[in-house]
Design a protein around this motif. Sequence first.
Motif, PDB file in Angstrom:
ATOM      1  N   ARG A 183     -36.206  22.144  25.610  1.00 31.31           N
ATOM      2  CA  ARG A 183     -36.501  23.035  24.529  1.00 31.31           C
ATOM      3  C   ARG A 183     -37.675  23.721  25.379  1.00 31.31           C
ATOM      4  O   ARG A 183     -38.679  23.124  25.884  1.00 31.31           O
ATOM      5  N   GLY A 184     -37.967  25.196  25.413  1.00 39.01           N
ATOM      6  CA  GLY A 184     -38.930  25.835  25.909  1.00 39.01           C
ATOM      7  C   GLY A 184     -40.234  25.797  25.203  1.00 39.01           C
ATOM      8  O   GLY A 184     -40.011  25.653  23.923  1.00 39.01           O
ATOM      9  N   ALA A 185     -41.500  25.537  25.687  1.00 41.77           N
ATOM     10  CA  ALA A 185     -42.584  25.507  24.902  1.00 41.77           C
ATOM     11  C   ALA A 185     -43.633  26.513  25.135  1.00 41.77           C
ATOM     12  O   ALA A 185     -44.803  26.337  25.363  1.00 41.77           O
ATOM     13  N   GLY A 186     -43.296  27.763  25.354  1.00 42.13           N
ATOM     14  CA  GLY A 186     -43.968  28.917  25.899  1.00 42.13           C
ATOM     15  C   GLY A 186     -44.908  29.362  24.413  1.00 42.13           C
ATOM     16  O   GLY A 186     -44.818  29.000  23.447  1.00 42.13           O
ATOM     17  N   ARG A 228     -44.161  29.451  30.826  1.00 40.04           N
ATOM     18  CA  ARG A 228     -43.158  29.206  29.995  1.00 40.04           C
ATOM     19  C   ARG A 228     -42.679  27.745  30.188  1.00 40.04           C
ATOM     20  O   ARG A 228     -41.452  27.479  30.959  1.00 40.04           O
ATOM     21  N   PRO A 229     -43.537  26.572  29.889  1.00 40.97           N
ATOM     22  CA  PRO A 229     -42.845  25.347  30.167  1.00 40.97           C
ATOM     23  C   PRO A 229     -41.834  24.966  29.534  1.00 40.97           C
ATOM     24  O   PRO A 229     -41.535  25.430  28.425  1.00 40.97           O
ATOM     25  N   TYR A 230     -40.988  23.909  30.247  1.00 36.33           N
ATOM     26  CA  TYR A 230     -39.691  23.444  29.615  1.00 36.33           C
ATOM     27  C   TYR A 230     -40.051  21.929  29.314  1.00 36.33           C
ATOM     28  O   TYR A 230     -40.277  21.083  30.399  1.00 36.33           O
ATOM     29  N   GLY A 242     -42.429  23.734  34.834  1.00 37.08           N
ATOM     30  CA  GLY A 242     -42.946  25.088  34.740  1.00 37.08           C
ATOM     31  C   GLY A 242     -41.628  25.667  35.400  1.00 37.08           C
ATOM     32  O   GLY A 242     -40.433  25.327  35.623  1.00 37.08           O
ATOM     33  N   LEU A 243     -41.835  26.817  35.975  1.00 36.48           N
ATOM     34  CA  LEU A 243     -40.831  27.861  36.767  1.00 36.48           C
ATOM     35  C   LEU A 243     -40.310  27.302  38.086  1.00 36.48           C
ATOM     36  O   LEU A 243     -39.432  27.394  38.482  1.00 36.48           O
ATOM     37  N   ARG A 248     -44.950  19.088  38.070  1.00 39.04           N
ATOM     38  CA  ARG A 248     -44.506  18.774  36.905  1.00 39.04           C
ATOM     39  C   ARG A 248     -44.840  17.540  36.317  1.00 39.04           C
ATOM     40  O   ARG A 248     -45.386  16.802  37.191  1.00 39.04           O
ATOM     41  N   VAL A 306     -44.116  21.221  21.275  1.00 40.00           N
ATOM     42  CA  VAL A 306     -43.064  22.032  21.449  1.00 40.00           C
ATOM     43  C   VAL A 306     -42.031  22.257  20.108  1.00 40.00           C
ATOM     44  O   VAL A 306     -42.220  21.173  19.322  1.00 40.00           O
TER      45      VAL A 306
END
Length: 327
Positions: A183-186, A228-230, A242-243, A248, A306
């Motif tokens: 899930r994205g955690a932006g 936009r961490p994942y 991250g991107l 990480r 998240v």
Amino acid sequence: MNLKSVGRVVLTALPFVLALAVDLLLFATRRDRLPDRLASHFVGNGRVDDYAGQTSYLVVTTLVLLGIGLLWALMTGFGKFAGAAYRVTVALGYAFAAFLGYLMGAVLLINVDAVEDAQGRGQDVHFPLWHLAAAAGAAVVAFGIGYLAAMLTPVPEPVADDGPEGDGERITLGAGEVAGWGRGAGSWWLPLTAVLVIGAGIATLFTASWPFALLPLVLGLLIATFARPYVIVDRRGITVSGLLPWPRIRVPLDRIEAAASRDIRPFTEYGGWGYRIRPGRSGVMIRSGEGIVARLTNGRDFAVTVDDSATGAALLNTLIDQRRTDH
């Protein structure tokens, strides 16, 4: 706010108020001997490269010391600090106040009796680098004073353990079945912050030398990477990326005892946002709200904010059970 919280706020704010009072007293008693524009910024060898008016000095000194003092006091007064964590937090505030207060006072004193040029700027002003060592020494002494002061005051009671337990939620998986969750955690403010910091670096690149622009550019790129961490939960454990592939953060599955989902308050529980390390806990705090909290084998907690954290925590518990069964 109860009386104990008020006492903690006052105790934490005290060194910042005292540091400001000392700097203002130095200014008031030497104002007639100061140039109109003070040497206020220095390069690595102590040479002056910028000046500020007397009013600017007063405004900056007041805002820096009172602003940081207020934030530190609120964090200590309302945060979940107990025992040694509370004493260290108070002591660090004392050290920070002493360090900043000394440097602000030193900048003022080296301008005393400086000869003014036609623009009112102090000439032949030099910032001896030993002042940095003296400021660090003052910070060490103040740390000890703050720690002792925190020991002599009522220490907050430890909060109830709200970490994950072994009987948390699970997801049913069939024999030999594997699963993963991501899930994205932006957060809206991280991309904006990255743009502003990179913009400041680009502006500095065109208005000053490149070494001054290097820090904001690198910092802005790092922030952009995690804008936009994942968050991934799978058989390897928890991964926050991250991107780019690096940097990480990964917590291996064999280091996790249990996981749970709960609301997280980054400011009061972790002292702010970003990658945070506190006594007994660490985590990636992007915003307030729900998140996964993993209890590690060493007794510490790792958390990440998240959405849909309940699903991620439940899958993590299931994978932990599978690992234990396989072994």
